[in-house]
Each structure stands twice: as C-alpha cells, then as structure tokens.
Design an enzyme around this catalytic site. Sequence first.
Site, PDB file in Angstrom:
ATOM      1  N   CYS A 189     -18.558  16.111   3.720  1.00  0.00           N
ATOM      2  CA  CYS A 189     -19.745  15.861   4.543  1.00  0.00           C
ATOM      3  C   CYS A 189     -19.448  15.784   6.048  1.00  0.00           C
ATOM      4  O   CYS A 189     -20.380  15.621   6.848  1.00  0.00           O
ATOM      5  CB  CYS A 189     -20.433  14.565   4.084  1.00  0.00           C
ATOM      6  SG  CYS A 189     -19.522  13.089   4.530  1.00  0.00           S
ATOM      7  N   VAL A 207       0.838  -1.208   0.000  1.00  0.00           N
ATOM      8  CA  VAL A 207       0.000   0.000   0.000  1.00  0.00           C
ATOM      9  C   VAL A 207       0.871   1.256   0.000  1.00  0.00           C
ATOM     10  O   VAL A 207       0.364   2.367   0.072  1.00  0.00           O
ATOM     11  CB  VAL A 207      -0.945   0.026   1.236  1.00  0.00           C
ATOM     12  CG1 VAL A 207      -1.896  -1.159   1.226  1.00  0.00           C
ATOM     13  CG2 VAL A 207      -0.158   0.055   2.560  1.00  0.00           C
ATOM     14  N   ALA A 260      15.666  -8.833  -3.317  1.00  0.00           N
ATOM     15  CA  ALA A 260      15.052  -8.431  -4.589  1.00  0.00           C
ATOM     16  C   ALA A 260      15.836  -7.284  -5.233  1.00  0.00           C
ATOM     17  O   ALA A 260      15.998  -7.245  -6.449  1.00  0.00           O
ATOM     18  CB  ALA A 260      13.610  -8.002  -4.341  1.00  0.00           C
ATOM     19  N   HIS A 302      -4.459  -4.379  -2.133  1.00  0.00           N
ATOM     20  CA  HIS A 302      -4.802  -4.029  -0.743  1.00  0.00           C
ATOM     21  C   HIS A 302      -4.970  -2.532  -0.533  1.00  0.00           C
ATOM     22  O   HIS A 302      -4.927  -2.061   0.593  1.00  0.00           O
ATOM     23  CB  HIS A 302      -3.739  -4.592   0.215  1.00  0.00           C
ATOM     24  CG  HIS A 302      -3.707  -6.092   0.244  1.00  0.00           C
ATOM     25  ND1 HIS A 302      -2.656  -6.829   0.742  1.00  0.00           N
ATOM     26  CD2 HIS A 302      -4.629  -7.004  -0.166  1.00  0.00           C
ATOM     27  CE1 HIS A 302      -2.925  -8.127   0.635  1.00  0.00           C
ATOM     28  NE2 HIS A 302      -4.108  -8.261   0.076  1.00  0.00           N
ATOM     29  N   THR A 315       7.093 -11.817  -1.129  1.00  0.00           N
ATOM     30  CA  THR A 315       5.850 -12.067  -0.372  1.00  0.00           C
ATOM     31  C   THR A 315       5.942 -13.413   0.330  1.00  0.00           C
ATOM     32  O   THR A 315       6.476 -14.374  -0.227  1.00  0.00           O
ATOM     33  CB  THR A 315       4.594 -11.991  -1.260  1.00  0.00           C
ATOM     34  OG1 THR A 315       3.453 -12.353  -0.453  1.00  0.00           O
ATOM     35  CG2 THR A 315       4.659 -12.907  -2.474  1.00  0.00           C
ATOM     36  N   SER A 316       5.388 -13.462   1.547  1.00  0.00           N
ATOM     37  CA  SER A 316       5.395 -14.719   2.292  1.00  0.00           C
ATOM     38  C   SER A 316       4.382 -15.704   1.705  1.00  0.00           C
ATOM     39  O   SER A 316       4.351 -16.859   2.108  1.00  0.00           O
ATOM     40  CB  SER A 316       5.083 -14.460   3.770  1.00  0.00           C
ATOM     41  OG  SER A 316       3.845 -13.785   3.885  1.00  0.00           O
TER      42      SER A 316
END
Length: 253
Positions: free
Chosen positions: A152, A104, A233, A120, A190-191
């Site tokens: 609002c 994110v 990576a 996500h 990523t896991s």
Amino acid sequence: MLEEKIKEVAGILAPKPALVILTGAGVSAESGVPTFRGPDGLWRQFRAEDLATPEAFARQPALVWEWYDWRRQKIHSVEPNSAHLTLARWEKYFPFFVLITQNVDGLHQKAGSTRILELHGNIWKVRCTREGKVFENRQVPLSQIPPLCSDCGALLRPHVVWFGEALPADVLEEAFKACSQASVMLVIGTSALVQPAASLPLFARQHGATIIEINLEPTPLSTYADFSLYGRAGEILPLIDQHLPRENLEVKG
Ligand code: OAD
C-alpha cells in the site's frame, strides 16, 4: 563453589521437569550483540527516547530506521553462541519446554530453537503502519530508508515493542501460562528491570517453580532466585549440560 551449584542445578534438571526459560540480551552478548545496560550497552550510547518510542518514530522515521538498519547489520554478521545452541538442544529433550525471550535478534531461531515466545518482537520483521500487516524482511542493509509497504506504500516500522507500547497480548498470555505450569524456570542474561518480562519469574515462583538465574552479576531477581549462577551463559549452560545424564540427551526419532 560454582561447580557445586552447577552440579546441583543439573540434578534438578535431570528428571526433565517442566522447564521454562526467560532470556535477555546477555544471552547474545558472547555472540557480539551489545546489551542495553552494560558498560558498552546501547542505552549508554543512545537515548531510548530518540530511537525506541512511537513518538521518536513519528518525529524522525528515517533516523529510527537508520539505527535499526545499523543494528540489523551488526546482528546479521554474528552467529549463535553455545548458550543459544545448548537451549536449542534442550528443546528436544524436555517434554515441556518453553523459551521466552526479550531479544529481537532471532539468534535462538538461528541456533535451531522453534518453540519461542518473542515478547519484544523481532528485528527481522517489519509492520505496515497503515494496515498492521507483518512481513519478514532480511534485507541488509535496507535499500530504502525509511522502507515503504510494497502493498500500500505506507511507512513500514520495525516489528518490535517500543517503550510506552504494550507487548503482544497473545504472546504475553502464553508466557504467563507457561510460567504457571513451570516446575523450573531458568532466567538467563537479563537485568530483570523491564516490565512485564521481569515479573514472569516471580509469577512462576508464586506457582511453585524453582528459579535459577544465570547472569554475570546480581540482579533484582537474585533475592528471589533459588540458585544464582554468576558467570557467562555461554560457559555455564554447556557445563550444566555436561552434567545431565547422557541418556536424557539422546535424540529421539
Ligand atoms: P540488559 O542490557 O538490561 O541486561 C543484560 C543482562 O545480561 C545484564 O544483567 C548483564 O549482567 C547480563 N549479561 C551480560 N553478558 C552476559 C553473559 N555473557 N552471560 C550472562 N549474562 C550476561 O538487557 P535485557 O535485560 O534483555 O527492550 O533488557 C530488557 C529489555 O530492555 C530489552 O528487551 C529491551 C531493553 O530496552 C526493548 O527493546 C523493548
């Protein structure tokens, strides 16, 4: 051994196959963004139930927002690393290229990537809890916690997916479609534990894609991967890039 695998993977990517990428928190780790499940992972220090669920937000919106404000401050001060930058360059050279991310943090965009499916959500966006309108919000730190909708006056929430919530249906559908069209799928940092993201590479594999994993360590996906490259990576992607034919990497236009 790793060097050989890197050359082999570069050989697979050289003919510019339909390429789909899935990234996770590990791709941002070298930028200094904490992962979730590593030794210094966020879920080792914090309880997801207290901070990343709709129930937690209903109970204590200010607490949840303080945590997101802290993460936003951390992310704000870091830069994309060579993994993000390599992927941003590849977007220009592979005719079919889709980058799916669970992150994110917006670092892929900061590196220059434009074709991104954010599974996500994005920490730089907020959503009105009354009308559902999404706004970009890059204020660091936030001037008001919890922030309120300027239209609002209702409570704003982070435009991210929390535990127990569904992923945005349109984004997920596009991600599965891309995976069904992929010839090669790279799964980076990523896991491979969180669903439905973790099932995307398996879906791509069922549709004939070669699966290449880049991670510090084996994951549940490793059994199904055609290649597992163990390392950072930010080091492995530039090495693969170096082995690609240079003419493939000339900028067009
Ligand atoms: P995790 O923290 O679960 O996993 C990070 C993975 O990156 C681990 O497998 C590490 O071994 C690997 N890793 C760490 N540093 C790396 C590096 N420099 N190079 C390559 N790999 C490295 O993060 P995710 O898999 O992204 O969800 O977590 C998935 C989801 O769980 C997140 O999107 C978040 C979290 O709860 C939501 O917030 C909805």
